[in-house]
Design a protein around this motif. Sequence first.
Motif, mmCIF file in Angstrom:
data_model
loop_
_atom_site.group_PDB
_atom_site.id
_atom_site.type_symbol
_atom_site.label_atom_id
_atom_site.label_comp_id
_atom_site.label_asym_id
_atom_site.label_seq_id
_atom_site.Cartn_x
_atom_site.Cartn_y
_atom_site.Cartn_z
ATOM 1 N N ALA A 1 -4.927 -2.059 -6.523
ATOM 2 C CA ALA A 1 -5.090 -3.498 -6.719
ATOM 3 C C ALA A 1 -6.461 -3.967 -6.261
ATOM 4 O O ALA A 1 -7.080 -4.814 -6.870
ATOM 5 C CB ALA A 1 -4.006 -4.244 -5.960
ATOM 6 N N HIS A 2 -6.964 -3.389 -5.194
ATOM 7 C CA HIS A 2 -8.258 -3.804 -4.656
ATOM 8 C C HIS A 2 -9.139 -2.577 -4.526
ATOM 9 O O HIS A 2 -8.797 -1.658 -3.817
ATOM 10 C CB HIS A 2 -8.091 -4.438 -3.284
ATOM 11 N N VAL B 1 -10.538 -3.803 7.342
ATOM 12 C CA VAL B 1 -10.028 -5.127 7.008
ATOM 13 C C VAL B 1 -11.227 -5.994 6.658
ATOM 14 O O VAL B 1 -12.171 -6.096 7.437
ATOM 15 C CB VAL B 1 -9.248 -5.737 8.186
ATOM 16 N N GLY C 1 -8.138 3.998 1.890
ATOM 17 C CA GLY C 1 -8.331 4.958 0.822
ATOM 18 C C GLY C 1 -8.860 6.251 1.382
ATOM 19 O O GLY C 1 -8.928 6.439 2.597
ATOM 20 N N MET D 1 0.812 -1.216 0.000
ATOM 21 C CA MET D 1 0.000 0.000 0.000
ATOM 22 C C MET D 1 0.842 1.261 0.000
ATOM 23 O O MET D 1 0.380 2.335 -0.332
ATOM 24 C CB MET D 1 -0.909 0.054 1.215
ATOM 25 N N ARG E 1 -9.584 3.012 6.732
ATOM 26 C CA ARG E 1 -8.816 1.775 6.628
ATOM 27 C C ARG E 1 -9.661 0.690 7.280
ATOM 28 O O ARG E 1 -10.085 0.828 8.422
ATOM 29 C CB ARG E 1 -7.473 1.892 7.338
ATOM 30 N N HIS F 1 -7.964 -9.000 4.489
ATOM 31 C CA HIS F 1 -7.331 -8.077 3.552
ATOM 32 C C HIS F 1 -7.500 -6.628 3.988
ATOM 33 O O HIS F 1 -8.609 -6.131 4.033
ATOM 34 C CB HIS F 1 -7.948 -8.272 2.176
ATOM 35 N N PRO F 2 -6.405 -5.933 4.298
ATOM 36 C CA PRO F 2 -6.555 -4.525 4.664
ATOM 37 C C PRO F 2 -6.755 -3.665 3.410
ATOM 38 O O PRO F 2 -6.093 -3.864 2.399
ATOM 39 C CB PRO F 2 -5.212 -4.173 5.323
ATOM 40 N N GLU G 1 -4.626 -0.508 -0.667
ATOM 41 C CA GLU G 1 -3.808 -1.622 -0.183
ATOM 42 C C GLU G 1 -4.172 -2.923 -0.857
ATOM 43 O O GLU G 1 -5.296 -3.264 -0.961
ATOM 44 C CB GLU G 1 -3.989 -1.777 1.319
#
Lengths: 396, 203
Positions: B27-28, B108, B117, B1, B106, B113-114, B203
Amino acid sequence: MTRRGFLLSAGTTTGAFALGAGVGVAANAAVALRADTAVGAATVNFYGAHQAGIETPFQAHGVFLGFDLKRDTTHVMARRMMELLTDDAARLAQGDPALPDNDPYLAEKPARLTATFGFGPGFFTKLGLSSQIPAGFADLPAYRIDKLVPEYSGSDLVISIGSDDPLTLAHAVRQLTRTARSFSSIRWSQKGFVRSQGVAPATQTNRNLFGQVDGTINPAPGTEAFAGQVWAEGSPSWFAGGTQLVLRRIAMNLDTWDKLDEGGKEISVGRKLSNGAPLTGVHEFDAADMEAKNSAGLSVIPDFAHMRRARTDNPKEKFLRRPLNYDDGILLDGTSNSGLLFAAYMANIQTQYLPVQQRLVDLDLLNTWTTPIGSAVYALPPGCLPGGFIGEGLLS
Amino acid sequence: MHKTLVTLGALIAGLTLAFGSASAATAHSELEGSVPAQGSTVSTVTELVLTFGEAVVPDYSTVVLANSAGISVELGAPTYDTTATVMTIPITSGALPNGDYIAGFRIVSVDGHPISGEIDYTVAGSDVPAFVVPTPSDSATEAATQGPVVTDGTTETVTLTRANDGPNVLVVVGTIFAALVALGLVTVVLLVAIRRNRAKATE
Ligand code: HEM
Ligand SMILES: [Cu+2]
């Protein structure tokens, strides 16, 4: 020449070789042979104020053996057991066979062999020694993250053996087990490892099977900080110079872990995978900036990061972590059976370890991929001098 | 990230470049939507609502809100719908005054998966009086301190009150930059933040 004298001269030759190589002298075949055997010949002194195997730099291989005293074990028998175990350990540490030893040639390359002894809570209660239990020493409370199994939990006695050579280690395990089994029964054995000698500089921090640099924040051997965190003072008096061990078998789910991208992996601890530097720094040992924020106003090292949860500024909550990796092969469904033999040493479990462990139980993103499946605590007596034995202050 | 953990240094070095690569490295993108929406202009904001594609683990959530002066706005504890995909975060002081805002989140997801944004939006047409920054000597001693937009050394903590109200009506405790240089950089951050469609999962 005695075996000891031989080892000493071997050590000297090796030292000279290292020096020669350092100044650029070309190694001839004979000298190279000496270098080849240096790892095997190296010894760690068994005797001293503290037991060996704690302040000792990591050996490549280690085994923890858990034993339970036989029901009818008396104080006298326990003393006899510790005398015999001490004798075995001292001999094996200098490359001598135990007495008796059916496979004496396997003892010849100690490769920094150490054997370290500790007493579980049951050792004290079974022998009527409850009044001698060290301050702060007790089983850990049950934690909600735990999925403990008896095969890896508790025992009256622990023998922790380390060596840079797995063959030497297997032999030592066998010798010490044979002695201990006259008085106790084996409950479990757990094997672990770090990198082999010569693969990385001896001072380089280890990596665990998550690929993380693990062990950055630790007291340095031989320092006052180390002594203050690890060696107990005299309460009770027999325990002065001893230490307490928390041994946790923590399964690490490598398969789900590897679904994370590198950034996700790093943020779960707060350190970079490449070199272990804090996410706010460049080099491994840079101080972490716990206040740093990113452009969105979020902490660079998140609230849930393992290092933020584990760290403390309170010197009385610090301790030595000396974990080994374990890898018991691939399961039939293709998943990993790996983790840490998390071994932490401290003067007082209650005051030093419990607050940190509780914080990690309460919140730690690493808990997503890690599961404690074994747990045990031990009081490790101080060391002894030639003629003495480990635990003499308690059992004499 | 960290590709998107844009530091002040990177900002100075090359703003456009830094943000461009941040978007490219996404990516996510598991934030499905928000109220206020990324890049929107709204008149009344009393809470933030974030909707994720996957259930989130409440224990690990962090949301922060700051205005264009780098003043952080106090948020209440998030609540979740029954699917744990919709997260509602009340603004402690109620409706926001006019201005540009950056919300950082932020979370999870249940798979561990963290995701983080930011959501940038503008409040316009609000009749809530603007924040006033009193002199540092009025510094609050209480509560505080989700950090502001960025931190870079010298910061100080102040208490903010609304222009027309008594000091106790609204207490927003935040951190402002003491140094002029830092203030300049905040402006730069905001200029960039105004770029549209930039709800980026980092991230
Ligand atoms: C499988 C389980 C665990 C893994 C993979 C793990 C991994 C790590 C890593 C990668 C670091 C950062 C590097 C370092 O300073 O060594 C760290 C730090 C640390 N860990 Fe763990 N750890 C685990 C379990 C534990 C447990 C059970 C404890 C104690 C209860 C613990 C206590 C600490 C402490 C005290 C630090 C140093 C924090 C600081 O001061 O920055 N860890 N761990
Ligand atoms: Cu995911």
